[in-house]
Write a protein that holds these residues in place. Sequence first.
Motif, PDB file in Angstrom:
ATOM      1  N   GLY A 147       0.776  -1.229   0.000  1.00 23.39           N
ATOM      2  CA  GLY A 147       0.000   0.000   0.000  1.00 23.39           C
ATOM      3  C   GLY A 147       0.810   1.283   0.000  1.00 23.39           C
ATOM      4  O   GLY A 147       0.238   2.367   0.119  1.00 23.39           O
ATOM      5  N   GLU A 148       2.153   1.184  -0.160  1.00 27.65           N
ATOM      6  CA  GLU A 148       2.989   2.385  -0.133  1.00 27.65           C
ATOM      7  C   GLU A 148       4.060   2.381  -1.231  1.00 27.65           C
ATOM      8  O   GLU A 148       5.025   3.138  -1.141  1.00 27.65           O
ATOM      9  CB  GLU A 148       3.698   2.523   1.219  1.00 27.65           C
ATOM     10  CG  GLU A 148       2.800   2.857   2.389  1.00 27.65           C
ATOM     11  CD  GLU A 148       3.596   3.042   3.674  1.00 27.65           C
ATOM     12  OE1 GLU A 148       3.120   3.757   4.561  1.00 27.65           O
ATOM     13  OE2 GLU A 148       4.700   2.456   3.785  1.00 27.65           O
ATOM     14  N   GLU A 149       3.893   1.594  -2.256  1.00 32.98           N
ATOM     15  CA  GLU A 149       4.961   1.466  -3.257  1.00 32.98           C
ATOM     16  C   GLU A 149       5.287   2.791  -3.919  1.00 32.98           C
ATOM     17  O   GLU A 149       6.454   3.138  -4.108  1.00 32.98           O
ATOM     18  CB  GLU A 149       4.550   0.432  -4.303  1.00 32.98           C
ATOM     19  CG  GLU A 149       5.708  -0.069  -5.170  1.00 32.98           C
ATOM     20  CD  GLU A 149       6.007   0.829  -6.365  1.00 32.98           C
ATOM     21  OE1 GLU A 149       7.098   0.707  -6.942  1.00 32.98           O
ATOM     22  OE2 GLU A 149       5.148   1.664  -6.722  1.00 32.98           O
ATOM     23  N   GLU A 150       4.261   3.552  -4.274  1.00 31.97           N
ATOM     24  CA  GLU A 150       4.498   4.832  -4.946  1.00 31.97           C
ATOM     25  C   GLU A 150       5.096   5.878  -4.011  1.00 31.97           C
ATOM     26  O   GLU A 150       5.600   6.912  -4.469  1.00 31.97           O
ATOM     27  CB  GLU A 150       3.191   5.367  -5.550  1.00 31.97           C
ATOM     28  CG  GLU A 150       2.538   4.454  -6.566  1.00 31.97           C
ATOM     29  CD  GLU A 150       3.315   4.343  -7.865  1.00 31.97           C
ATOM     30  OE1 GLU A 150       4.432   4.880  -7.955  1.00 31.97           O
ATOM     31  OE2 GLU A 150       2.803   3.693  -8.790  1.00 31.97           O
ATOM     32  N   TYR A 151       5.049   5.622  -2.731  1.00 30.37           N
ATOM     33  CA  TYR A 151       5.569   6.568  -1.743  1.00 30.37           C
ATOM     34  C   TYR A 151       6.897   6.089  -1.161  1.00 30.37           C
ATOM     35  O   TYR A 151       7.322   6.540  -0.099  1.00 30.37           O
ATOM     36  CB  TYR A 151       4.531   6.763  -0.636  1.00 30.37           C
ATOM     37  CG  TYR A 151       4.791   7.932   0.289  1.00 30.37           C
ATOM     38  CD1 TYR A 151       5.076   9.203  -0.205  1.00 30.37           C
ATOM     39  CD2 TYR A 151       4.751   7.767   1.668  1.00 30.37           C
ATOM     40  CE1 TYR A 151       5.311  10.266   0.641  1.00 30.37           C
ATOM     41  CE2 TYR A 151       4.979   8.835   2.533  1.00 30.37           C
ATOM     42  CZ  TYR A 151       5.256  10.074   2.010  1.00 30.37           C
ATOM     43  OH  TYR A 151       5.486  11.136   2.864  1.00 30.37           O
TER      44      TYR A 151
END
Length: 442
Positions: A147-151
């Motif tokens: 849930g945080e790959e882009e961040y």
Amino acid sequence: MTLSEQDLRAAIDRELPGVRADLERLVRIPGIAFDGFDHGEIRRSAEAVADLLRGCGLEPVISHDAVIARRPGPPGSPTVMLYAHHDVQPAGDRALWSSDPFEPAERDGRLYGRGTADDKSGIMAHLAALRAFGDDLPVGVVVFVEGEEEYGSRSMPAILREHAGDLRADVIVIADSTNWDLGAPALTTSLRGEINCFVKVRTLRAAVHSGIYGGPAPDALTVLARLLATLHDADGTPAVAGLGGSGDAALDYPEDRYRRLAGVLDGVHLIGTGSVAGRLWAKPAISVLGITAPPAEGAPNAIVPTAKAKVSVRVPPGTDARTAWEAVRAHLERNVPWGAQASVTLEVIGQPERMPTTGPVVDAARAALRAAWEGTEPVDMGLGGSIPLVAQLRELYPDATILVTGAEDPYSSTHSPDESIDVSEFARICLAEALLLRNLAA
């Protein structure tokens, strides 16, 4: 019972309408992990993924907004990790989109919306394969949807530490990449690493009148501009020593194709040297992503005392990202003009990686892609982007074979307005994944 290729084709055809509907359901959730966005949407997105996995008979848990579920296979069968991520990039300027980024819309055989390609299609390709097999899954699976790959995957160390046993697998399928072209499948066999850092310069205690004090006192924007200019040679080659990347890439990438896909304006020269594929996949790249300074419109007649830039460095395979970070920091600190004060701070770092190109698992993947694309041989391609998780998983599970696939194509506009996937290509990647699980069981 082992399903035949014909059975799996029929099963995927049967499941595709529901898979498409659930993909659209996920796209409608603006799950963005960046600061300043409603993180309740990330949790809602995670819950939606968990609900879909429950529908496949799995019992998921949510940890740091990642969804993890495990299902054992028949005795003696391998365990396969199916990875994707449910968070997305911000939409940016919505005026640049042809339709609402969070309301999926089909036009000319492409499904548009933020996350259709990156990476909710990856989630649904996994689910399509699970649904196709139903209760006859031939391998064990671990579904891992981050849930945080882009961040920057900031919670990944904690997730891997807390769930190392649950995530253990013999084969790891990362569904977060692209195919070579429409009608041309690919395995991604190399990834560049990533460094994002901030450089801030300061010349004055506060802004002062540019007429009364201008001349002797340097303004911070000029200092920053001169410093950033040192990052490249005259031909655009990165000028930071120690970044590596002297190799080239075997696959031909025509310059006209690159210019068209990247949207390079007529008359603008490409920078760097060597083949286009080599510059994209095997050499470093440095980009300035943003600058914090007074906007030009309405700027006062005052000398700017501070300025800040975000710098992105893509690290080629074969270079340690930590070594590259130290080289970038040293270069920036060493080249600050006129004695200005400067600080360089790290935001994100991820290692480059190479994936295997031979072996029984790779052969199983090639056979699955070849069948799904009706006999077209998959190509081995690099990716200029980064998936830092790959290096982390390789360190944690050194005996696992990692495959990098995905439903994207060169026209997907990933991270840009009008992100999309080709609907027929998406159907093929769903079939390919089901065939891969069948091949791995054999």
